[in-house]
Design an enzyme around this catalytic site. Structure first.
Site, PDB file in Angstrom:
ATOM      1  N   HIS A  89       0.838  -1.187   0.000  1.00  0.00           N
ATOM      2  CA  HIS A  89       0.000   0.000   0.000  1.00  0.00           C
ATOM      3  C   HIS A  89       0.878   1.244   0.000  1.00  0.00           C
ATOM      4  CE1 HIS A  89      -2.769   2.908   2.308  1.00  0.00           C
ATOM      5  NE2 HIS A  89      -3.130   2.919   1.039  1.00  0.00           N
ATOM      6  N   CYS A 144      -0.523   0.110   9.780  1.00  0.00           N
ATOM      7  CA  CYS A 144      -0.695   1.495   9.314  1.00  0.00           C
ATOM      8  C   CYS A 144      -2.113   1.756   8.827  1.00  0.00           C
ATOM      9  CB  CYS A 144       0.303   1.789   8.207  1.00  0.00           C
ATOM     10  SG  CYS A 144       1.989   1.871   8.824  1.00  0.00           S
ATOM     11  N   HIS A 145      -2.628   0.901   7.919  1.00  0.00           N
ATOM     12  CA  HIS A 145      -3.972   1.136   7.383  1.00  0.00           C
ATOM     13  C   HIS A 145      -4.820  -0.124   7.368  1.00  0.00           C
ATOM     14  CE1 HIS A 145      -1.179   4.122   5.564  1.00  0.00           C
ATOM     15  NE2 HIS A 145      -2.071   4.930   6.077  1.00  0.00           N
ATOM     16  N   GLY A 146      -4.313  -1.211   7.992  1.00  0.00           N
ATOM     17  CA  GLY A 146      -5.149  -2.396   8.173  1.00  0.00           C
ATOM     18  C   GLY A 146      -5.089  -3.426   7.081  1.00  0.00           C
TER      19      GLY A 146
END
Lengths: 422, 186, 230
Positions: free
Chosen positions: B126, B150-152
């Site tokens: 990502h 960080c964002h899953g």
């Protein structure tokens, strides 16, 4: 809106740029058509060689700085890293190291040309003085650069020379502490020397620009030392001197290559292959060859402060050379006594250089004192008196007369012409 | 005189007459030597020999037991080396391609005969964080692989992305098995 | 007058030939080295034997911090040989300069990576030093623990003679005399200090030839351009 500069280049892109910023016109004027005396000898090559050397030093220096570590623990090792692991690192390092020597060789010859042919005389006094500034900047840059490898000679040379400033009364010791950034030459000193060593060459570029600009206001001197009288006396710089300079450049690069590839450490000191050790002084502390004459002058005087003054004075005196030399004639070609005495001065400088490489004892002290005395005698006594007493040879009428056809018809009045005012 | 100066002043396009041949040869020689000199500067900036010496590393696999993973540094990047249990291997192999965000069979992500070892570049596809999952206390996400805090984003036991926002599976470094217990990365 | 000046200059330069630092030791005799001169190269067999001497004799006291094991490819060792050498080395614990000095009579054995460059006389000097151990001349007072050496400045060196005949057994069967070992280890040490030398000289010949030719070519062009002026 101001009038646009009119350019007349055939290439449309060049024309577009030049109309807005006339760099091409400037190059054409200053290095293309610039009227240059037609009778230059190869001594006139050395200014251009100095500029080329400066560019080589900047280029190699910038790349070396990509790998050099300006820290007392890491500096020596970083240079070994450059020599052993970085592609062509050994080449750039040796080109840079020997380039310093080449820079001084060509500059010293360039200065000699000026002294021999009277290029420092009116109206070129300021040009000469800017040149002395260039020499001083070169010396500062070279001194700091030599400290960077952090070898034994780097460290101890820095210690000796920075310690000299303590000779000045009252302010001396505080100045030295301020220079060091500490209580001895150490990491703080190394760091700031690196910063300044990176900076000064660019200052040098600016001063060299002023030097060339000052030259182009009055035009070049020439081996006869007489003024250009007409366009017949000159040639456009390109192609005549671009091609002649390229010959000199090839010879210069040949000598440079022999040094770099076959004797890269010939001019250096073995002691600098030993990492700096503040607890052990080398048997002989010796600067690089180009500083040896000044080193001899420094050590010839038993008094520390006086020695420092005499050493710096030996360069500062060059600033006032245009006024010390009272001769109205520029070129040594027409000054029968001066042209011998200047060589005596050169010998004195070489003798001083040899003395600088030896321990200050026995005959070397005697020789360096004689050398120092003569060095100053030349500027302070001989030049002022000689200008008044010497009977110069008659000057030729113009540059083009002696050059075309090996002598051509010379008007009967030529030999009796009054001397040209310098 | 006018001819030669005109010919030379016309930058780059001299008349190739006999007397200009010398100038052409000289100019060409100068150009070639300038290129050779320039190469020294350009090559100077290439990775130095000590950096190249570290361009490949060898990892000893003996201390890594089944279910355990380690992280090693290769060319400045984290590399996940995990010893998969039989259950984890089967889970990875049984996944339907239609269930994957970036379809890729497990067999393409391991070396034949060594499918218990998964070697991945541990950088989330990502925005570049290093996903968790190698330490015993790390969360591994719902698919037992890796979980990016960080964002899953979540990855399975084959390092394939199963839950975004990451768009791609974890990348594979170049590697080869020197023996059953030693792998060379790079 | 000019000629007299030139003669004076020559005499002064000649007198200046002997540098200050050689005053208290004789100049080492010149040896013949494979790496001498503009065509010199490294005798790799000698360098490999020299590495053996270094590993078995010198490395006990002297480090070589700037040489990496991978650099040994430069004297012709294969990757496998290098790996074997590196694997067999154990790094001694707790060694520092102070301990090193204490073990060596107060003197710190210098690192050898650059020793050939770091001494006046270079390879000839190091060879002379290694072969220059002898009994002190009659009447000379040696300090405690010091050894007499003909070429070491001051003649008293803390290092005891490191080499004796047969000290090392060469793999290629060369008899290991002191002279042979000294010659080989100096070849190795010169390589270690200047590993780029062979490439440097090869590239150097190309550029020197090139500049010679270019000087001729540019001079030809110069004559052509200046033809109408002269």
């Amino acid at each position: 809106m101001a009038e646009q500069h009119k350019s007349e280049f055939s290439n449309p892109l060049i024309n577009w740029i030049d109309t807005r910023l006339p760099i091409f016109t400037m190059m054409q004027k200053e290095y293309g058509t610039f009227p240059t005396p037609k009778n230059f000898n190869y001594f006139w090559n050395f200014g251009a060689l100095a500029m080329v050397t400066m560019m080589i030093m900047i280029a190699t220096g910038i790349f070396l700085a990509m790998n050099y570590q300006p820290n007392a623990e890491l500096a020596f090792g970083s240079i070994q890293h450059i020599m052993r692991d970085v592609n062509f690192g050994w080449l750039l390092r040796y080109v840079h190291q020997n380039g310093a020597s080449m820079f001084f060789i060509v500059t010293y010859i360039h200065i000699f040309r000026g002294m021999y042919y009277g290029s420092y005389k009116s109206p070129r006094e300021l040009l000469w003085m800017i040149g002395v500034v260039i020499l001083l900047i070169m010396m500062a840059t070279a001194f700091m650069g030599y400290v960077l490898p952090w070898g034994q000679m780097s460290y101890w040379g820095a210690t000796v020379i920075t310690n000299l400033f303590s000779a000045f009364p009252i302010v001396g010791k505080p100045i030295v502490t301020w220079l060091w950034g500490g209580f001895s030459v150490d990491n703080a000193t190394l760091n700031r020397f690196f910063s300044l060593h990176y900076l000064l060459p660019f200052v040098l570029v600016g001063v060299v620009f002023l030097h060339v600009a000052a030259l182009h206001v009055v035009g070049s001197n020439n081996p006869l030392g007489i003024d250009v009288k007409s366009p017949q006396d000159t040639l456009p710089f390109h192609p005549y001197y671009t091609v002649k300079d390229s010959v000199g450049l090839c010879v210069f690069l040949l000598i440079y290559a022999i040094l770099v590839f076959f004797a890269p450490n010939f001019l250096g000191d073995a002691n600098n292959f030993i990492p700096a050790n503040p607890l052990q002084t080398p048997a002989d502390i010796v600067p690089e060859w180009y500083f040896l004459p000044y080193y001899a002058i420094l050590r010839s005087v038993p008094n520390k402060l006086l020695g420092v003054c005499m050493m710096f004075g030996s360069i500062l005196i060059l600033f006032v050379l245009p006024w010390l030399d009272t001769s109205r004639v520029r070129s040594a070609r027409f000054r029968p006594i001066y042209r011998q005495l200047i060589w005596v001065w050169v010998v004195a400088v070489i003798v001083l250089g040899i003395c600088g490489a030896h321990k200050p004892e026995g005959i070397w002290v005697v020789l360096s004192r004689i050398g120092t005395l003569y060095y100053y005698l030349h500027f302070l006594v001989i030049l002022p008196i000689l200008g008044k007493l010497e009977r110069p040879l008659p000057l030729p009428e113009s540059i083009s007369r002696p050059v075309i056809g090996g002598g051509g018809p010379v008007p009967s009045g030529a030999t009796a012409r009054p001397m040209e005012k310098a | 005189m006018a001819d030669s100066t005109a010919a030379v002043a016309d930058h780059g396009h001299p008349d190739v007459t006999k007397r200009d041949f010398l100038k052409l040869v000289t100019g060409a020689a100068a150009g070639i030597s300038a290129a050779a000199a320039a190469w020294a500067f350009i090559d100077y900036m290439n990775p130095s020999r000590d950096v190249l010496a570290l361009s490949a590393i060898e990892v000893d696999l003996t201390p890594i037991v089944a279910g355990q993973g380690i992280t090693v540094l290769w060319q400045g990047k984290p590399i996940f080396v995990r010893h998969r249990t039989d259950k984890e291997i089967k889970e990875a192999e049984d996944v339907q391609m239609s269930q994957l965000i970036e379809p890729q069979p497990d067999s393409q992500r391991v070396k034949a005969g060594h499918d218990q070892w998964i070697v991945l570049i541990g950088i989330c596809t990502h925005l570049g964080c290093v996903p968790l999952g190698n330490k015993p206390t790390d969360p591994r996400g719902d698919w037992g692989g890796w979980f990016c805090p960080c964002h899953g984003s979540q990855y399975d036991t084959s390092g394939r992305v199963r839950h975004g926002p990451a768009p791609l599976n974890l990348f594979l470094p170049p590697y080869a098995f020197e023996s059953d217990t030693k792998v060379k990365i790079g | 007058m000019m000629r007299r000046l030139h003669h004076l200059l020559a005499a002064v330069l000649f007198a200046a030939a002997a540098p200050a630092w050689a005053q208290d030791a004789p100049t080492p005799p010149a040896q013949r080295w494979s790496f001498d001169g503009p065509f010199g190269s490294y005798d790799l067999a000698a360098a490999q034997r020299g590495f053996q001497v270094y590993s078995e004799v010198c490395s006990v006291c002297h480090g070589m911090q700037f040489l990496h094991y991978r650099d040994l490819a430069g004297i012709g060792l294969t990757e496998d040989q290098i790996k074997a050498i590196a694997a067999a080395v154990t790094v001694p614990q707790g060694v520092n300069d102070q301990a090193n000095r204490a073990a060596h009579n107060g003197a710190l054995p210098p690192d050898l990576s650059l020793i050939v460059n770091a001494r006046e006389g270079h390879a000839d000097y190091v060879y002379a030093l290694l072969t220059g151990f002898a009994d002190p001349p009659p009447g000379m007072q040696m300090q405690d623990g010091m050894n007499f050496n003909k070429y070491f400045p001051g003649h008293q060196i803390a290092m005891p003679p490191p080499l004796q005949d047969g000290r090392v057994t060469y793999a290629d069967g060369t008899p290991a005399t002191v002279e042979q070992m000294s010659h080989d280890v100096v070849t190795f040490l010169t390589w270690a200090a200047n590993p780029e030398m062979v490439e440097r000289k090869q590239i150097g010949w190309r550029w020197v030839l090139f500049f010679l030719i270019m000087a001729g070519l540019t001079y030809g062009v110069k004559r052509k351009v200046w033809a109408d002026v002269h």
